[in-house]
Write a protein that holds these residues in place. Structure first.
Motif, PDB file in Angstrom:
ATOM      1  N   GLN A 182       0.822  -1.202   0.000  1.00  0.00           N
ATOM      2  CA  GLN A 182       0.000   0.000   0.000  1.00  0.00           C
ATOM      3  C   GLN A 182       0.863   1.262   0.000  1.00  0.00           C
ATOM      4  O   GLN A 182       1.903   1.304   0.664  1.00  0.00           O
ATOM      5  CB  GLN A 182      -0.908   0.021   1.230  1.00  0.00           C
ATOM      6  CG  GLN A 182      -1.978  -1.058   1.243  1.00  0.00           C
ATOM      7  CD  GLN A 182      -2.980  -0.850   0.130  1.00  0.00           C
ATOM      8  OE1 GLN A 182      -2.948  -1.560  -0.881  1.00  0.00           O
ATOM      9  NE2 GLN A 182      -3.857   0.114   0.283  1.00  0.00           N
ATOM     10  N   ARG A 203      -5.678  -2.465   2.929  1.00  0.00           N
ATOM     11  CA  ARG A 203      -5.857  -3.169   1.665  1.00  0.00           C
ATOM     12  C   ARG A 203      -7.350  -3.293   1.356  1.00  0.00           C
ATOM     13  O   ARG A 203      -8.150  -3.629   2.217  1.00  0.00           O
ATOM     14  CB  ARG A 203      -5.220  -4.566   1.786  1.00  0.00           C
ATOM     15  CG  ARG A 203      -5.475  -5.490   0.622  1.00  0.00           C
ATOM     16  CD  ARG A 203      -4.788  -6.830   0.854  1.00  0.00           C
ATOM     17  NE  ARG A 203      -5.174  -7.440   2.123  1.00  0.00           N
ATOM     18  CZ  ARG A 203      -6.209  -8.261   2.255  1.00  0.00           C
ATOM     19  NH1 ARG A 203      -6.968  -8.536   1.213  1.00  0.00           N
ATOM     20  NH2 ARG A 203      -6.494  -8.789   3.427  1.00  0.00           N
ATOM     21  N   SER A 204      -7.709  -2.996   0.118  1.00  0.00           N
ATOM     22  CA  SER A 204      -9.101  -3.096  -0.344  1.00  0.00           C
ATOM     23  C   SER A 204     -10.038  -2.265   0.518  1.00  0.00           C
ATOM     24  O   SER A 204     -11.136  -2.698   0.894  1.00  0.00           O
ATOM     25  CB  SER A 204      -9.563  -4.566  -0.357  1.00  0.00           C
ATOM     26  OG  SER A 204      -8.708  -5.355  -1.145  1.00  0.00           O
ATOM     27  N   HIS A 264     -12.726   0.378   1.548  1.00  0.00           N
ATOM     28  CA  HIS A 264     -13.907   1.042   1.007  1.00  0.00           C
ATOM     29  C   HIS A 264     -14.647   1.674   2.182  1.00  0.00           C
ATOM     30  O   HIS A 264     -15.224   0.983   3.010  1.00  0.00           O
ATOM     31  CB  HIS A 264     -14.816   0.054   0.270  1.00  0.00           C
ATOM     32  CG  HIS A 264     -14.151  -0.631  -0.887  1.00  0.00           C
ATOM     33  ND1 HIS A 264     -13.877   0.015  -2.067  1.00  0.00           N
ATOM     34  CD2 HIS A 264     -13.694  -1.898  -1.024  1.00  0.00           C
ATOM     35  CE1 HIS A 264     -13.286  -0.829  -2.907  1.00  0.00           C
ATOM     36  NE2 HIS A 264     -13.159  -2.000  -2.289  1.00  0.00           N
ATOM     37  N   THR A 276     -12.489   2.358   7.804  1.00  0.00           N
ATOM     38  CA  THR A 276     -11.933   1.045   8.152  1.00  0.00           C
ATOM     39  C   THR A 276     -11.375   1.086   9.560  1.00  0.00           C
ATOM     40  O   THR A 276     -11.252   2.156  10.160  1.00  0.00           O
ATOM     41  CB  THR A 276     -10.800   0.661   7.179  1.00  0.00           C
ATOM     42  OG1 THR A 276      -9.717   1.593   7.336  1.00  0.00           O
ATOM     43  CG2 THR A 276     -11.274   0.669   5.740  1.00  0.00           C
ATOM     44  N   ASN A 334      -2.035  -4.930   5.254  1.00  0.00           N
ATOM     45  CA  ASN A 334      -2.426  -6.179   4.602  1.00  0.00           C
ATOM     46  C   ASN A 334      -3.478  -6.930   5.405  1.00  0.00           C
ATOM     47  O   ASN A 334      -4.262  -7.701   4.850  1.00  0.00           O
ATOM     48  CB  ASN A 334      -1.190  -7.051   4.396  1.00  0.00           C
ATOM     49  CG  ASN A 334      -1.483  -8.316   3.633  1.00  0.00           C
ATOM     50  OD1 ASN A 334      -1.597  -9.391   4.223  1.00  0.00           O
ATOM     51  ND2 ASN A 334      -1.606  -8.202   2.318  1.00  0.00           N
TER      52      ASN A 334
END
Length: 654
Positions: free
Chosen positions: A389, A412-413, A415, A418, A446
């Motif tokens: 990242q 990571r990922s 949306h 978080t 990660n």
């Protein structure tokens, strides 16, 4: 100048030395990939014929490996059965000095070894130069601290230590790198506390900073063995101990021109020189437009100033030499997308080692030789930069109007909001987080966490006033900056307010405990790694270890605080009853900075108030876990702790 890019022929030797890992098919990436020992500290011999670097050897410990640049052959050179080697340096082109401490006690032993193959196929022999100073046998140790490697002296290094076994004579010595014999160095005054002593290129002590009567006094010797003459003095209370008004760097090859960073003239520092014979100070050479000077770039022989590097949100170069600037430009064109640093050079500057790295890339080592740029090895071959990242520079305004900088690495990922880990750095003073690859940060990203690193007031890199703004603000304004950072991340829709973790080491461990007792509503759990819990206990340890020196007195009075009520009110150990969430702790028995009694005191309080806590304690570690197996065990415990105590999306924290 055009570089041909090719791979050096290294045969199968490197694969046997470096730990191999299978490329993961999909995230999450194995924990071991982040925390296995990397290949580091690659340096070329002065004659340009060999490379030496540190890596995990077949003995299960970090050692020094040697590569012949002509043949590509790699062989293990030096290792220890019981401890990792922590560093090494070339001494001439045939000898390497390497060192390591015992159980993380930060008191290294030094050894030397010849790279010349022994006759008749025998084994190379390592020679003992200095022993590690250990409790219980300290009276017998011939310990030494390396002050200057003296690159132009083929047989000696400058050290501070004892004259020999059983001696109580402490001073500076020239130490023979083959026999360990120590000879006195001219210019040492044992009646003064010299916190910054500079030797000339021949090993004679020629300049120093001394604390005398509450003042920082700078003086220098106009010629070897000549009496010292005062250059300047300043009130000691006006400057941080680690950021003196004059930061003495090194002599040019003429042994008269001394480079220094002048913070008395500029808050962020300006590069100048002073001639120690005439006492003439140069006009300002360079002042960074932002940030602070990191390094002065000189020719190998120190006859020419090439440029400087300075750090703001990233590392920047400023060149004075057109040829060196052109060289950097060509390297950057040949290795796009990475920050490319010349980390080592041969004496004739025709062979260079380059580390190409970034926030997502742990780095690849290259050798530039005869206009050919060849790849040697990746620092962490098991890490795919594309799966990492980016590290984003950020800034926000604290509640009192001070602008605070830092870095954000998103999950990571990610949306929407978080889980967030607030990760305050250690120190606290003079230390800062920088842009670049950090295995811990990438591991956490990660695993689905955004990570926020904050250069709170007191951090280095932003000028003297910014650092002094953190003095005596343990658990105060420094902690407020961290709290404000979390609120900023929540307002920016980066962090889920119910899933915020605080995790730090050293001072960052203190900040973790302070966060849990002073703002307990903010965090769902905390991780304290070798952090002090009791400031009065920390002050007492500092007094004991320093012997009541002037520098310790200044630190206690100026930076930590020596008022009894202040130390009590800003010690998290005195408010453990306020903790609401689970706490993971980690300490090493041999810690030379945060004594393990800090943990014993904290543990007694956690038990007294029946708090939910875990402990990872290692008897053979110090201020952070250096052994690979212990380090991996710690992060495995951390991973399990987070999985258990961070609520899932939409859930409520306890």
């Amino acid at each position: 100048m055009n570089f041909a890019l090719r791979s050096l022929t290294i045969g199968a030797g490197l694969g046997a030395l470096l730990t191999a890992f299978a490329e993961p098919a999909a995230p999450p990436i194995p924990l071991e990939s982040f925390f296995a020992e990397p290949a580091t500290s690659m340096r070329v011999s002065p004659d340009g014929h060999y490379l030496a670097f540190m890596t995990m050897l077949g003995y299960g410990k970090v050692g020094v490996a040697l590569m012949d640049l002509a043949t590509g052959k790699i062989e293990p050179l030096a290792s220890a059965n019981d401890e990792n080697i922590k560093g090494f340096l070339w001494k001439g082109s045939e000898t390497i000095i390497y060192y390591g401490d015992v159980g993380g006690n930060e008191r290294p032993a030094y050894r030397s070894i010849s790279i010349v193959p022994p006759k008749n196929g025998g084994k190379r022999v390592a020679y003992s130069l200095a022993d590690s100073l250990r409790d219980g046998i300290s009276n017998d140790a011939n310990f030494a601290s390396l002050i200057d490697p003296l690159p132009y002296d083929p047989k000696h290094v400058l050290v501070y230590g004892r004259s020999g076994y059983g001696s109580f004579t402490f001073r500076y010595f020239l130490m023979d790198t083959h026999t360990g014999e120590r000879t006195n160095v001219p210019g040492f005054d044992e009646t003064l506390f010299d916190s910054n002593v500079i030797a000339d290129n021949n090993g004679a002590l020629r300049a120093r900073l001394s604390l005398i009567g509450g003042r920082m006094v700078f003086d220098a010797s106009p010629a070897p063995e000549a009496p010292y003459v005062k250059l300047a003095d300043f009130p000691a209370t006006d400057y941080p101990e680690d950021r003196p008004p004059w930061e003495l760097l090194h002599f040019a090859r003429d042994n008269e021109t001394l480079y220094f960073v002048n913070r008395a003239q500029s808050d962020i520092g300006v590069l100048q020189t002073i001639n120690v014979r005439t006492r003439e100070i140069s006009a300002p050479i360079f002042q960074p437009p932002e940030g602070e000077i990191e390094n002065v770039l000189m020719s190998y022989d120190r006859r020419k100033l090439y440029g400087v590097t300075y750090i703001s949100d990233r590392r920047h170069y400023h060149f004075f030499d057109a040829h060196r600037e052109a060289l950097q430009t060509m390297i950057d064109r040949s290795l796009p997308g990475t920050e490319n640093v010349i980390v080592s050079s041969s004496e004739d500057e025709k062979t260079m080692v380059i580390l190409a790295h970034s926030d997502r890339d742990p780095g690849t080592f290259y050798v530039l030789k005869n206009n050919r740029l060849g790849q040697v090895t990746r620092a962490r071959p098991q890490i795919d930069p594309a799966a990492m990242q980016p590290m984003e520079p950020i800034q926000f305004t604290a509640r009192d109007g001070l602008v605070i900088h830092g870095y954000l690495t998103r999950a990571r990922s990610a949306h929407g909001p978080t889980p967030l880990i607030l990760n305050p750095h250690g120190g606290p003073f003079g230390i800062r987080d920088d842009w670049g690859f950090n295995p811990e940060i990438q591991f956490l990203a990660n695993r689905g966490f955004a990570v926020l690193q904050v250069n709170y007031r007191g951090s280095g890199g932003y000028g003297r006033k910014f650092e002094q703004a953190g003095f005596r603000e343990w658990g105060g304004k420094m902690q407020n900056d961290l709290t404000d950072a979390v609120q900023w991340a929540i307002a920016q829709k980066i962090a889920d307010p119910k899933r915020v973790v605080i995790y730090g080491a050293s001072y960052g461990g203190y900040a973790t405990l302070a966060g849990l007792v002073y703002t307990p509503e903010l965090y769902c759990c905390g991780i304290n790694y070798v952090g002090p819990a009791d400031l009065a206990l920390l002050a007492g340890t500092e007094r004991t270890h320093s012997g009541g020196s002037d520098s310790a007195r200044i630190f206690l009075h100026q930076e930590l605080g020596d008022d009894h009520d202040y130390l009590r009110d800003h010690s998290p150990a005195n408010f453990i009853e306020r903790i609401r969430v689970p706490l993971l702790n980690a300490y090493g028995y041999n810690d030379a900075r945060v004594d393990y009694t800090q943990w014993k005191h904290l543990e007694s309080k956690l038990k007294e108030y029946h708090k939910d806590y875990q402990i990872v304690f290692e008897n053979n570690e110090g201020h952070g876990f250096r052994n690979e197996s212990n380090r991996i065990d710690f992060y495995r415990a951390l991973e399990a702790f987070l999985a258990k105590n961070v609520p899932s999306a939409g859930a409520s924290a306890n």
